[in-house]
Design a protein around this motif. Structure first.
Motif, mmCIF file in Angstrom:
data_model
loop_
_atom_site.group_PDB
_atom_site.id
_atom_site.type_symbol
_atom_site.label_atom_id
_atom_site.label_comp_id
_atom_site.label_asym_id
_atom_site.label_seq_id
_atom_site.Cartn_x
_atom_site.Cartn_y
_atom_site.Cartn_z
ATOM 1 N N PRO A 94 0.799 -1.236 0.000
ATOM 2 C CA PRO A 94 0.000 0.000 0.000
ATOM 3 C C PRO A 94 0.826 1.278 0.000
ATOM 4 O O PRO A 94 0.316 2.336 -0.358
ATOM 5 C CB PRO A 94 -0.842 -0.116 1.279
ATOM 6 C CG PRO A 94 -0.104 -1.091 2.132
ATOM 7 C CD PRO A 94 0.547 -2.053 1.198
ATOM 8 N N LEU A 95 2.103 1.220 0.403
ATOM 9 C CA LEU A 95 2.923 2.419 0.479
ATOM 10 C C LEU A 95 3.909 2.538 -0.676
ATOM 11 O O LEU A 95 4.584 3.552 -0.795
ATOM 12 C CB LEU A 95 3.705 2.436 1.803
ATOM 13 C CG LEU A 95 2.873 2.384 3.078
ATOM 14 C CD1 LEU A 95 3.777 2.412 4.295
ATOM 15 C CD2 LEU A 95 1.888 3.539 3.120
ATOM 16 N N ILE A 96 4.010 1.543 -1.505
ATOM 17 C CA ILE A 96 4.981 1.548 -2.601
ATOM 18 C C ILE A 96 4.242 1.677 -3.924
ATOM 19 O O ILE A 96 3.445 0.814 -4.293
ATOM 20 C CB ILE A 96 5.833 0.271 -2.585
ATOM 21 C CG1 ILE A 96 6.653 0.190 -1.283
ATOM 22 C CG2 ILE A 96 6.764 0.236 -3.784
ATOM 23 C CD1 ILE A 96 7.499 -1.063 -1.173
ATOM 24 N N ARG A 97 4.533 2.756 -4.637
ATOM 25 C CA ARG A 97 3.919 2.967 -5.941
ATOM 26 C C ARG A 97 4.599 2.109 -7.021
ATOM 27 O O ARG A 97 3.940 1.544 -7.878
ATOM 28 C CB ARG A 97 4.006 4.442 -6.321
ATOM 29 C CG ARG A 97 3.237 5.379 -5.387
ATOM 30 C CD ARG A 97 1.751 5.192 -5.561
ATOM 31 N NE ARG A 97 0.996 6.189 -4.818
ATOM 32 C CZ ARG A 97 0.424 5.975 -3.644
ATOM 33 N NH1 ARG A 97 0.546 4.783 -3.059
ATOM 34 N NH2 ARG A 97 -0.263 6.918 -3.036
ATOM 35 N N ALA A 98 5.918 2.044 -6.975
ATOM 36 C CA ALA A 98 6.662 1.257 -7.958
ATOM 37 C C ALA A 98 8.093 1.093 -7.477
ATOM 38 O O ALA A 98 8.600 1.910 -6.698
ATOM 39 C CB ALA A 98 6.642 1.920 -9.333
ATOM 40 N N TYR A 147 3.510 4.842 -12.984
ATOM 41 C CA TYR A 147 4.474 4.856 -11.878
ATOM 42 C C TYR A 147 5.702 4.013 -12.217
ATOM 43 O O TYR A 147 6.841 4.392 -11.914
ATOM 44 C CB TYR A 147 3.823 4.328 -10.602
ATOM 45 C CG TYR A 147 3.004 5.342 -9.850
ATOM 46 C CD1 TYR A 147 3.602 6.443 -9.256
ATOM 47 C CD2 TYR A 147 1.627 5.204 -9.718
ATOM 48 C CE1 TYR A 147 2.859 7.376 -8.561
ATOM 49 C CE2 TYR A 147 0.865 6.135 -9.025
ATOM 50 C CZ TYR A 147 1.490 7.221 -8.449
ATOM 51 O OH TYR A 147 0.748 8.138 -7.761
ATOM 52 N N GLU A 148 5.480 2.866 -12.816
ATOM 53 C CA GLU A 148 6.598 1.984 -13.160
ATOM 54 C C GLU A 148 7.507 2.642 -14.198
ATOM 55 O O GLU A 148 8.736 2.515 -14.121
ATOM 56 C CB GLU A 148 6.066 0.650 -13.672
ATOM 57 C CG GLU A 148 5.333 -0.161 -12.604
ATOM 58 C CD GLU A 148 4.596 -1.358 -13.174
ATOM 59 O OE1 GLU A 148 4.662 -1.546 -14.413
ATOM 60 O OE2 GLU A 148 3.966 -2.091 -12.405
ATOM 61 N N ILE A 149 6.922 3.341 -15.160
ATOM 62 C CA ILE A 149 7.720 4.049 -16.160
ATOM 63 C C ILE A 149 8.556 5.136 -15.492
ATOM 64 O O ILE A 149 9.741 5.331 -15.809
ATOM 65 C CB ILE A 149 6.813 4.643 -17.249
ATOM 66 C CG1 ILE A 149 6.166 3.517 -18.068
ATOM 67 C CG2 ILE A 149 7.595 5.577 -18.160
ATOM 68 C CD1 ILE A 149 5.144 4.007 -19.069
#
Length: 545
Positions: free
Chosen positions: A123-127, A505-507
């Motif tokens: 829940p706290l990590i976007r990517a 977010y991953e990009i």
């Protein structure tokens, strides 16, 4: 008067052709990348930003002037000459070319690199993205190893990240990346009311080491000092317990490397520096608390008293592999510098009878390495008594002002400081307005969360496509004033929007890690370079601007 080596016209070949994996780079990221390279190169050559020499002759004069100034100074090193030569080649490539260049123009600066983006259901990590560069011009093999474990210890909302910088081979780093997470988990699971669990396979592996550790007592020489206690709720461990678990796990890992399994050299066995990070989320948000524990001391990172604490970050490092946190647009070191540039570490080495060479500005321990702490090195008794396996640990509560975390090996920090790295990451975040618009449009709609187990069959998320099972989706369709918005079509559209936002977010994470590695290469790094970027909830503040 001591003579200094003569410098050739260019000690760095620029026409060397290297086969690289072709990667597409977004226009704004490519522009920012080349702008940073040009700005740094001009600075090294002693020229003002954006004032590029008008021809090659003027550029040669700048290069000669920079080398002469370096020869007259008392800080001459081959690394600095390499920086000047690389900067000369960067500006030379700019003359007569269109700006910005294509990504293929940077092939010389990235010989062999990989970018890995891992899907994490936290829940706290976007990517999370990791970029690794062997730096083949200086290193024959890649000795850095990184590891990421989602649902660490069988706990939802817990992620383990590790980065290990190898020395004299990658064996110690490879073994540590596999066994240290298990050793840490073993220690965490022993505490009362612990929610961590060890698998049966890991228990079998640990049982094989019982005889090695049977003489170990609770207060062994781990260099551990009890830290300040937090009043921590929910499923987050007390920092004191985590720090003690880190210290014991590091000590055990060093003992295991002392067995010399599969070591081929009879003269010097491999070693590594270590950086581990444990990110835990809380079941319920609570108010932020003042202070941060660091082996018994509080450190100067401001805590947002008005913010909501949604989890904890636990960090431990031994060596010169570091982590930097961006909070409210400012970078903060979360790790201690265990290298010959640290006065306390130098004093400790001298007191233990060790030696520090003068080959580099801060010297090398026994003429071999700048790191003063780490794991392994058992094949060299002189080096081993100086390089100790004692980590420095830190814990701090996560609030909404935490934007991103950067973990990197010494190949980055030897040539770039935290301010340069953080500034680059922030500019890349700010340049991606598309993600901000997507997030803003979603916030104006009804709040809808989804769960794989509760979705209709035709809307179930395939874990093979997403790479992981998103545990953050809980189906709660909140009724709107217009009931037709809760139709199956809208549910499908919102699932797609969530996946698209996650992809953005991953990009972003991949672009940040890749750009930082390129900057380190162009700054003259001679080591393997590994950079892991972890985007946290606070990064949304830049995307909304």
């Amino acid at each position: 008067m001591s003579s200094k080596p003569s410098v050739p016209e260019s000690s760095t070949p620029v026409c060397q052709e290297t086969k690289t994996e072709s990667m597409e780079c977004e226009n704004e990221t490519g522009f920012l990348l080349h702008q940073r390279l040009r700005e740094h190169a001009l600075s090294v050559l002693g020229c003002e930003p954006y004032k590029i020499p008008h021809d090659l002759e003027a550029l040669l004069l700048l290069r000669r002037k920079a080398i002469l100034q370096l020869l007259r100074s008392h800080t001459y090193t081959e690394n600095k000459v390499q920086k000047i030569n690389r900067s000369y080649e960067i500006i030379k490539s700019v003359l007569g070319r269109a700006f910005p260049p294509k990504h293929a123009d940077c092939q010389y600066y990235i010989a062999e690199h990989t970018v890995n983006t891992t899907k994490v259901s936290h829940p706290l990590i976007r990517a999370v993205s990791t970029c690794e560069e062997k730096n083949a011009a200086w290193k024959p093999q890649m000795e850095d190893v990184s590891v990421l474990i989602d649902h660490y210890g069988g706990k939802t909302g817990t992620c383990f990240i590790g980065l290990f910088d190898g020395f004299h081979g990658n064996f110690a780093a490879q073994v540590t990346s596999k066994e240290l997470p298990i050793l840490v988990l073993e220690q965490l699971s022993k505490y009362p009311s612990s929610t961590y669990s060890v698998t049966s396979e890991d228990l079998k592996m640990l049982a094989g080491f019982d005889t090695l550790f049977q003489e170990m007592c609770e207060d062994n020489n781990t260099g551990y000092a009890p830290p300040v206690l937090f009043s921590v709720e929910d499923n987050v461990c007390d920092p004191e317990r985590v720090h003690r678990a880190f210290a014991k796990a590091f000590w055990k890992m060093d003992r295991l490397l002392g067995l010399g399994r599969d070591e081929t050299s009879r003269i010097r066995w491999s070693g590594c520096t270590a950086l581990i990070c444990l990110i835990e989320s809380t079941a319920k948000a609570r108010k932020s608390e003042a202070g941060m524990a660091e082996n018994g001391n509080t450190i100067g990172i401001p805590t947002n008293q008005q913010g909501r604490v949604t989890g904890m970050i636990h960090i431990a490092n031994a060596g010169n592999t570091h982590a930097v946190l961006c909070k409210n647009g400012k970078g903060h070191h979360l790790t201690q510098d265990h290298s010959t540039s640290n006065h306390k570490e130098r004093c400790r080495i001298y007191q233990n009878g060790g030696k520090i060479s003068v080959h580099e500005p801060h010297g090398l321990v026994e003429g071999l390495t700048r790191a003063t702490r780490g794991l392994g090195h058992h094949g060299d008794p002189l080096l081993k008594k100086c390089v100790i396996p004692v980590p420095s640990s830190l814990s701090l509560p996560i609030d909404d002002s935490f934007q991103f975390l950067i973990l990197a090996s010494s190949g980055l920090w030897d040539v770039l400081n935290k301010d340069k790295v953080v500034t680059t990451a922030i500019e890349i975040l700010s340049s991606h307005s598309e993600l901000s618009q997507d997030r803003g449009s979603m916030s104006n709609q009804a709040s809808v969360h989804f769960s794989k187990t509760e979705l209709p069959n035709d809307l179930s998320i395939n874990s093979a496509e997403t790479g992981t099972e998103d545990n953050n989706f809980v189906l709660e369709v909140i009724q709107d004033s217009q009931p037709e918005e809760n139709t199956l079509t809208n549910v499908t559209a919102r699932v797609e929007e969530h996946l698209q936002m996650q992809n953005q977010y991953e990009i972003l994470a991949a672009n940040i890690s890749k750009t930082i590695v390129v900057m380190a290469m162009c700054a003259g790094s001679r080591e393997n370079i590994s950079v892991t970027v972890v985007l946290l909830p606070g990064c949304d503040s830049y995307l909304k601007k």
